[in-house]
Design an enzyme around this catalytic site. Structure first.
Site, mmCIF file in Angstrom:
data_model
loop_
_atom_site.group_PDB
_atom_site.id
_atom_site.type_symbol
_atom_site.label_atom_id
_atom_site.label_comp_id
_atom_site.label_asym_id
_atom_site.label_seq_id
_atom_site.Cartn_x
_atom_site.Cartn_y
_atom_site.Cartn_z
ATOM 1 N N CYS A 193 6.602 -5.783 20.305
ATOM 2 C CA CYS A 193 7.480 -5.096 19.348
ATOM 3 C C CYS A 193 6.653 -4.739 18.123
ATOM 4 O O CYS A 193 6.001 -5.601 17.531
ATOM 5 C CB CYS A 193 8.639 -6.018 18.973
ATOM 6 S SG CYS A 193 9.574 -5.476 17.521
ATOM 7 N N CYS A 216 27.766 -17.917 39.108
ATOM 8 C CA CYS A 216 29.050 -18.586 38.976
ATOM 9 C C CYS A 216 29.509 -19.248 40.271
ATOM 10 O O CYS A 216 30.537 -19.923 40.290
ATOM 11 C CB CYS A 216 30.115 -17.606 38.492
ATOM 12 S SG CYS A 216 30.512 -16.300 39.684
ATOM 13 N N CYS A 218 -6.603 -15.982 -9.677
ATOM 14 C CA CYS A 218 -7.175 -16.653 -10.847
ATOM 15 C C CYS A 218 -6.947 -18.163 -10.751
ATOM 16 O O CYS A 218 -5.939 -18.623 -10.215
ATOM 17 C CB CYS A 218 -6.533 -16.096 -12.112
ATOM 18 S SG CYS A 218 -7.118 -16.881 -13.635
ATOM 19 N N CYS A 229 -1.197 -18.480 -13.589
ATOM 20 C CA CYS A 229 -1.700 -17.106 -13.618
ATOM 21 C C CYS A 229 -1.758 -16.581 -12.186
ATOM 22 O O CYS A 229 -2.421 -17.165 -11.327
ATOM 23 C CB CYS A 229 -3.092 -17.042 -14.246
ATOM 24 S SG CYS A 229 -3.728 -15.342 -14.370
ATOM 25 N N CYS A 268 -0.887 -1.460 23.644
ATOM 26 C CA CYS A 268 -2.281 -1.198 23.310
ATOM 27 C C CYS A 268 -2.976 -0.517 24.485
ATOM 28 O O CYS A 268 -2.820 -0.940 25.633
ATOM 29 C CB CYS A 268 -2.979 -2.522 22.977
ATOM 30 S SG CYS A 268 -4.743 -2.355 22.645
ATOM 31 N N HIS A 272 11.859 -6.975 22.694
ATOM 32 C CA HIS A 272 13.112 -7.713 22.856
ATOM 33 C C HIS A 272 14.372 -6.861 22.713
ATOM 34 O O HIS A 272 15.436 -7.380 22.370
ATOM 35 C CB HIS A 272 13.161 -8.846 21.829
ATOM 36 C CG HIS A 272 12.772 -8.392 20.439
ATOM 37 N ND1 HIS A 272 13.577 -7.602 19.657
ATOM 38 C CD2 HIS A 272 11.637 -8.593 19.729
ATOM 39 C CE1 HIS A 272 12.973 -7.370 18.508
ATOM 40 N NE2 HIS A 272 11.777 -7.948 18.521
ATOM 41 N N CYS A 283 -3.069 -5.298 16.929
ATOM 42 C CA CYS A 283 -2.691 -5.662 18.284
ATOM 43 C C CYS A 283 -2.799 -7.183 18.423
ATOM 44 O O CYS A 283 -3.831 -7.766 18.083
ATOM 45 C CB CYS A 283 -3.593 -4.982 19.307
ATOM 46 S SG CYS A 283 -3.281 -5.526 21.007
ATOM 47 N N CYS A 315 17.502 -11.302 43.172
ATOM 48 C CA CYS A 315 18.897 -10.900 43.247
ATOM 49 C C CYS A 315 19.828 -12.107 43.129
ATOM 50 O O CYS A 315 19.564 -13.166 43.710
ATOM 51 C CB CYS A 315 19.141 -10.174 44.573
ATOM 52 S SG CYS A 315 20.821 -9.574 44.782
ATOM 53 N N CYS A 355 14.762 -8.305 15.663
ATOM 54 C CA CYS A 355 13.670 -9.268 15.466
ATOM 55 C C CYS A 355 14.175 -10.607 14.916
ATOM 56 O O CYS A 355 13.770 -11.671 15.400
ATOM 57 C CB CYS A 355 12.620 -8.692 14.514
ATOM 58 S SG CYS A 355 11.859 -7.151 15.092
#
EC number: 2.3.2.31
Length: 491
Positions: free
Chosen positions: A254, A324, A180, A185, A246, A262, A225, A307, A267
């Site tokens: 997700c 490392c 409206c 409103c 899909c 993930h 989708c 790797c 999420c």
């Protein structure tokens, strides 16, 4: 004028009606191997309790007409029960996310309040404003009574102002949100009120599209989708943050947030992590370099496979971890240490500057591993392509059939599947509070990481390992992945 989704609300006869056609789409992740969830089950056969798949999720892909039929069925049933028009029934359904049992319960206890909460009836008659004169409250022009239109709130405006109001909003992409014009409103405008006010068929087609989009997005069991120019709708029984795909465009996402899949991160957390990564991208730029210095001779080296087990052989051999730069032999123990961040227990007692440096150090630790696994996925996609070419070459030279060598392709697919999950364990760990549960998570994460690196090493050198050895490693890696998701993926 009553408008169904079978009449003016769905004038299109196209099977592939596209509600997403004006939305921008995100680029596909370049590190993804297409369909890596498919076709590997036979090579990682699970037995007994291991057979439980925490990612198993039932969903259906619906065309536009199929989803339209589903929505119409709910709408017609509710309209008959509430004794309201189809257009009003749709607004009620949108307001309560199409949860019919809740709507019927509310209708049973207080039918009038239900319509107020759905914003199709005013809260009370005292808020209604009935004009004694024939003046439009917007343009303030004198208008004949038959040209004054109002909703249930009785806020009257001339047809010309209503037309302009609806046209502007629809051009801006508004569907069920047309409301409206009166100040304060909140009453929504039923579609059978809006359609006659739109001046062109083109605008009516847009309105139909936006309405359909809003109906689907408000439905707790449906999702559009997100694939580019894809008209499909995904339907589930119970909405969860689960992987769906899909069957038309093969987009994987997700179900809950329509973003990239993930697990095990939820999420809200992955949204927060991606925002942080974007905000701190300049700070972390140096990590994006593909090169590091060999810890033994300081020669600049580049990672050319997924790797993290590095083996350099020049005048000597060096066996170390890419992450490392430590001796790889130390990674052969039960605990894969370099995946765990070691918190400073005294940091709360130190200066704000020290706490800020520690916070940055922690973020960079997790970001580097997140980024590293993403790059490994891209490099292993190249390995996957080389494996396919090698299989093709062997088949062409009569050295077996595709079926004989399929296990090599499946090993590369499973490796991508496991590494994708591992990548998303790092945002989960970053935001996780310290305690026994985090220690368990880090232990399982370390086990998964160790087995993935073993699998990656063997996939890249598949000719040096027999089929049984490779498939055994596949089984172990997938078992570690499922164990972690079973314990930490929100169900």
């Amino acid at each position: 004028m009553s408008v169904d989704m079978n009449s003016q609300g769905s004038d299109s006869n196209e099977e592939d009606y596209d509600p997403n056609c004006e939305e921008e789409e995100e680029d596909e992740d370049p590190g993804d191997i297409e369909d890596y969830y498919d076709g590997v089950a036979n090579d990682v056969e699970q037995q007994g309790a291991d057979a439980f798949d925490p990612e198993e999720y039932q969903f259906t892909c619906l065309t536009y007409k199929e989803s339209e039929s589903t929505l119409n069925e709910h709408m017609a049933s509710l309209a008959a029960t509430l004794k309201v028009s189809h257009a009003v029934a749709k607004l009620v359904l949108v307001s309560f996310h199409w949860q019919i049992s809740e709507i019927l319960e509310r209708h049973k206890s207080n039918a009038a309040q239900l319509l107020v909460e759905a914003r199709v009836q005013p809260a009370s008659s005292k808020h209604a404003m009935v004009h004694s004169s024939h003046h439009c409250a917007v343009c303030m022009q004198f208008v004949r009574k038959e040209n004054l239109l109002s909703l249930a709130c009785q806020h009257q405006f001339c047809r010309s102002c209503w037309e302009q109001h609806c046209t502007v909003l629809v051009k801006d992409g508004v569907g069920v949100g047309v409301s409206c014009m009166a100040q304060d409103c909140l009453l929504r405008t039923p579609e059978d009120f809006v359609f006659p006010l739109l001046p062109s068929e083109e605008l009516k087609d847009k309105y139909r599209r936006y309405l359909f989009r809003d109906y689907v997005e408000s439905h707790y069991q449906l999702q559009l989708c997100p694939g580019a120019d894809c008209p499909m709708v995904i339907q589930v029984q119970e909405p969860k943050a689960r992987r769906v795909q899909c069957n038309r465009c093969n987009e994987v996402f997700c179900f809950k947030c329509r973003q990239m899949y993930h697990a095990p991160t939820d999420c809200a957390t992955i949204r927060k992590w991606l925002t942080k990564c974007a905000d701190d991208s300049e700070t972390a730029n140096y990590i994006s370099a593909h090169t590091k210095d060999c810890p033994k001779c300081n020669i600049c080296i580049e990672k050319n496979g997924g790797c993290n087990h590095m083996w350099v052989f020049l005048l000597f051999s060096a066996d170390f971890c890419w992450m490392c730069l430590g001796d790889w032999k130390a990674h052969g123990s039960e605990y894969y240490e370099c995946s765990r961040y070691k918190e400073n227990p005294d940091i709360v007692n130190q200066s704000q500057q020290a706490q800020a440096r520690e916070a940055l150090k922690k973020y960079l630790f997790y970001f580097e591993r997140w980024e590293n696994h993403n790059k490994s996925l891209q490099l292993e996609a190249q390995t996957y392509q080389r494996i396919q070419e090698k299989i093709q070459e062997r088949v062409m030279n009569n050295l077996g059939t595709w079926i004989d060598w399929q296990y090599l392709q499946n090993a590369a697919k499973l490796l991508a599947k496991c590494r994708y999950t591992l990548q998303y364990t790092y945002p989960y760990a970053y935001y996780m509070e310290s305690g026994p549960r985090k220690k368990l998570f880090e232990y399982q994460q370390a086990q998964l990481e160790a087995e993935i690196e073993n699998l990656s090493w063997k996939v890249e050198r598949a000719d040096s390992y027999d089929r049984g050895d490779l498939e055994n490693q596949m089984h172990i890696a997938e078992q570690r992945r499922r164990t972690l998701l079973k314990d930490f993926h929100d169900t």
